[in-house]
Design an enzyme around this catalytic site. Structure first.
Site, PDB file in Angstrom:
ATOM      1  N   MET B  22     -14.293  -1.890   1.617  1.00  0.00           N
ATOM      2  CA  MET B  22     -13.916  -1.744   0.427  1.00  0.00           C
ATOM      3  C   MET B  22     -13.768  -0.303   0.170  1.00  0.00           C
ATOM      4  SD  MET B  22     -13.916  -4.553  -1.514  1.00  0.00           S
ATOM      5  CE  MET B  22     -13.941  -6.157  -0.796  1.00  0.00           C
ATOM      6  N   HIS B 141     -14.864   5.400  -0.480  1.00  0.00           N
ATOM      7  CA  HIS B 141     -15.262   4.033  -0.800  1.00  0.00           C
ATOM      8  C   HIS B 141     -15.000   3.785  -2.419  1.00  0.00           C
ATOM      9  CE1 HIS B 141     -17.791   0.496  -0.942  1.00  0.00           C
ATOM     10  NE2 HIS B 141     -17.710   0.471   0.326  1.00  0.00           N
ATOM     11  N   HIS B 142     -14.496   2.520  -2.487  1.00  0.00           N
ATOM     12  CA  HIS B 142     -14.206   2.242  -3.888  1.00  0.00           C
ATOM     13  C   HIS B 142     -15.411   2.317  -4.883  1.00  0.00           C
ATOM     14  CE1 HIS B 142     -12.519   0.185  -7.281  1.00  0.00           C
ATOM     15  NE2 HIS B 142     -11.113   0.110  -6.451  1.00  0.00           N
ATOM     16  N   ALA B 143     -16.774   2.323  -4.261  1.00  0.00           N
ATOM     17  CA  ALA B 143     -17.949   2.399  -5.121  1.00  0.00           C
ATOM     18  C   ALA B 143     -17.804   3.821  -5.843  1.00  0.00           C
ATOM     19  CB  ALA B 143     -19.279   2.080  -4.381  1.00  0.00           C
TER      20      ALA B 143
END
Lengths: 471, 471
Positions: B22, B141-143
């Protein structure tokens, strides 16, 4: 056709996580023959990539399904199902292209997971070494091959003849690795392409059997060794290496002349393996001492030893690799390198005696573990703050005894890279060749942020041992 | 101090697996100023690596613990806890060092998981491009950052002034990304270093709220659009792209002159985004048609569109990025490129009208999804053989409108790389710069074994659209 996986092999898939990749690796460095260059080796691989069939062992994919009762099995893909450019990859080193850049690259390659939807291997062709050599890093999942099997694959793809040409690429050479159950029962299967559930059930029972054997094995070993009044112990002090690990890796590689180690072994009435253990012991002591982290009790290494008395082919086929696991007192509480070597030599001798005294069933139980980078911890569940059963795994995998060539390119060195696991953040594995002993250190990058001090000290320790032996 | 993570951000950690990494990525290519070479850029990075502080956003580590009730939070590491050589890596291309070698390398880098025990980013400095340029691949990271935020990070680390020197490395520039709850309640916490459980409870409730909103959002959108009698649909035919995926990636990158696309848009009474969608639609149709896999019903793209009417700073701070999600009929059942563009333009216009007609709460619900490569499938659980809600995500992220430089090196192109997910094996993301539109195609390597036909056809499709518009 999905064939059951050997229970011990499937453990390496079951036990894998992003923090605990379960593949072994090898870094091979080649010297071109006169008149050729590294570019020629690259060109030969390029040609191989455009054609030729991929050998069966490299087309085996791990899979589990409802019909296999959720257990892992192997299926063999057709040649046209293999995306060879996924498996064989070209890499290059940034300038200046020295060992620093090479180990930095391999550290990263060794820290990423293999793609489980494909056969579990990668081969990296690495150009840009400033000394004109060519490097090949191979990565194989432990479910597919352990260190010794990977060595066998390598040997079979090379030649002792420096003049041999037109050799196939390593992934094209037919290999005979591991036996899988023959699909005799297949025709009676209602699914047609799957084995009957009973066979999978038998396979599952075997997993339980192996897992159940392990604590027994440890106890047996402990009793056997203690019965002889040895200093060997299966408990070990806690050290900074025995902690949970992350997924990133550091690797380091260094070779020593075999002749130097052989001479030292002879003068010390020890084996080459004893010398490797003594070099490692001194290095670990120094590293921990410098960090004010040396425990007062000596560190314990788990050392896989070959139990095969003869090189008889029948014996090999019947029993597989008979590997015993010894717990070796590394005597890191002693200051003098020669004193440490004495303890190690005695400990290994007594341990091997007691292994020889074990019943065939006991040996088989132990051998079932294979060369076990998985660690017993994973199997017996000792992940807590208890004292670890051992502090480090130190393996010495027998390598080729004669110089090996691929299309005239000489295999200079082969550094084995193994598997740190939860509680075992550092691994030391060696291979011998015709003229060298090559160390491969593999660590959790977070726990051991710099391997260079360890690498340097291996050399210092060898010198100290030589001085101690009057050499 | 562990601070709660925004619920939508933590979804990207919860939803991640080895088959579904992700992270988003960006491939930037730089041209040296007169008198300098790629080696000079490498040297500047080398100097930056030896000193300077790492900016806070790049020291944020994701963690969850018992005191955070198992939810993900952010903690900021100290500068000396950062292993900068883990994050910033030197890579080199094998010969001949063209786009083929570059995209092969990026494909592999984009397919491996980030190390969760560290701040979730990597930057790869890539030498060896034969045309004398220098490439930098960044992975976040998309977070930590979505595509738009990553673009903001990039812009803030560069300058519009080609003569500016002594600029810090991108990871050293202080950024203001995302707000996190202020730790006002910290003092009343019995744990001292953790937030009280009530705050974590509130955070957890918010996750449920967001997840619960999604089906509602889809229904709202569906109703709103259908109410206007539009051809837009939130169901889509099944295609070969809408299957479970593996963890390996293919990426491909190609740029087109912005002026060409702008002129075509003007002559077609369309937006630049409409042209991008029409180019993609024709390309997808061609690809599926050649494989005898074109469904009779038209493909549906999910298209994130910005809903921010003004560029007002207060508005931005208050509402974050207000992103609406449109389902666009790609008209792949039509043979004529200009007919397809007509359908797409009408569909996007009607969709945007209906989005504008939505209540602020509805928009907020939709915006909460962010630019959602995660796909709604993951959240609503549609992983079965049902028809997918859409066939592909096509995003256009606004890029810099003026030429940007880093220490005199001009940013030539920036290709965004996004996240294929279960059921969405291909992603198309674009960014605009001052003079180009750069496409980044990211796919599951197994599902789309070769992206080159798609890349080639994007150009063909642009020509066909130009011809259709009489250009």
């Amino acid at each position: 056709m999905l064939l059951p996986m050997a229970p011990t092999d499937s453990l390496f898939l079951l036990g894998e996580s992003r923090e605990n990749p379960m593949h072994v690796g090898g870094l091979a460095i080649f010297t071109p023959p006169d008149g050729a260059s590294a570019t020629d080796m690259r060109a030969m691989f390029d040609i191989a990539l455009t054609g030729g069939k991929v050998a069966e062992v490299f087309r085996k994919r791990a899979r589990r399904s409802l019909t296999s009762l959720g257990q892992w099995g192997w299926e063999t893909l057709a040649d046209n199902e293999i995306d060879i450019e996924h498996h064989v990859r070209r890499d290059a080193l940034p300038t200046p292209g020295g060992m620093t850049e090479l180990t930095a690259l391999i550290s990263r390659l060794h820290g990423t997971l293999l793609d489980r939807s494909r056969p579990l291997w990668e081969m990296h062709l690495i150009e840009g070494l400033t000394d004109g050599r060519y490097a090949v890093y191979t990565k194989i999942h432990h479910a597919l091959a352990d260190g010794a099997s990977a060595m066998k694959l390598l040997r079979e793809s090379m030649s002792e003849d420096p003049h041999r040409r037109n050799m196939s690429a390593p992934w094209q050479v037919p290999h005979s690795l591991r036996s899988v159950p023959t699909p005799v029962a297949a025709k009676s299967s209602p699914q047609g392409s799957s084995l009957p559930a009973t066979l999978w059930g038998a396979s599952r029972a075997a997993v339980g059997e192996v897992a159940g054997l392990i604590p027994t094995t440890v106890r047996t070993m402990d009793r056997a060794v203690r019965g002889k009044g040895s200093a060997v112990s299966v408990t070990a002090p806690h050290t900074l290496f025995n902690v949970p690990i992350g997924g990133s890796r550091h690797i380091a590689a260094r070779s020593f002349p075999l002749e130097r180690i052989r001479l030292l072994a002879k003068h010390s009435d020890a084996t080459i393996n004893d010398i490797i253990l003594a070099m490692s012991a001194g290095t670990l002591r120094h590293y921990l001492h410098e960090r004010d982290a040396l425990p007062s009790a000596p560190l314990v290494a788990m050392v896989p030893v070959s139990l095969r008395a003869t090189d008889n082919a029948d014996d090999r086929t019947a029993g597989g690799n008979r590997v015993g696991l010894l717990m070796c007192n590394l005597a890191t509480h002693l200051d003098n390198p020669t004193d440490r070597l004495d303890v190690i030599r005695n400990c290994m001798n007594e341990g091997k005696d007691s292994l020889r005294a074990m019943s065939p069933a006991q040996v088989l139980a132990m051998s079932a573990l294979g060369i076990a980078p998985l660690g017993m911890e994973m199997l017996v569940g000792q992940r807590g703050p208890q004292r670890p059963p051992f502090n480090i795994i130190i393996s010495n995998i027998a390598g080729p005894r004669t110089p090996l060539y691929w299309n005239g390119f000489r295999l200079d060195t082969l550094h084995p890279l193994s598997i740190p696991t939860t509680g075992q953040a550092l691994n030391i594995t060696c291979t011998s060749s015709d003229d060298q002993i090559s160390f491969g250190l593999t660590s959790c990058r977070r726990t051991v942020p710099d391997l260079n001090p360890l690498l340097d000290h291996l050399g210092t320790e060898l010198e100290l041992l030589e001085t101690g032996a009057g050499l």
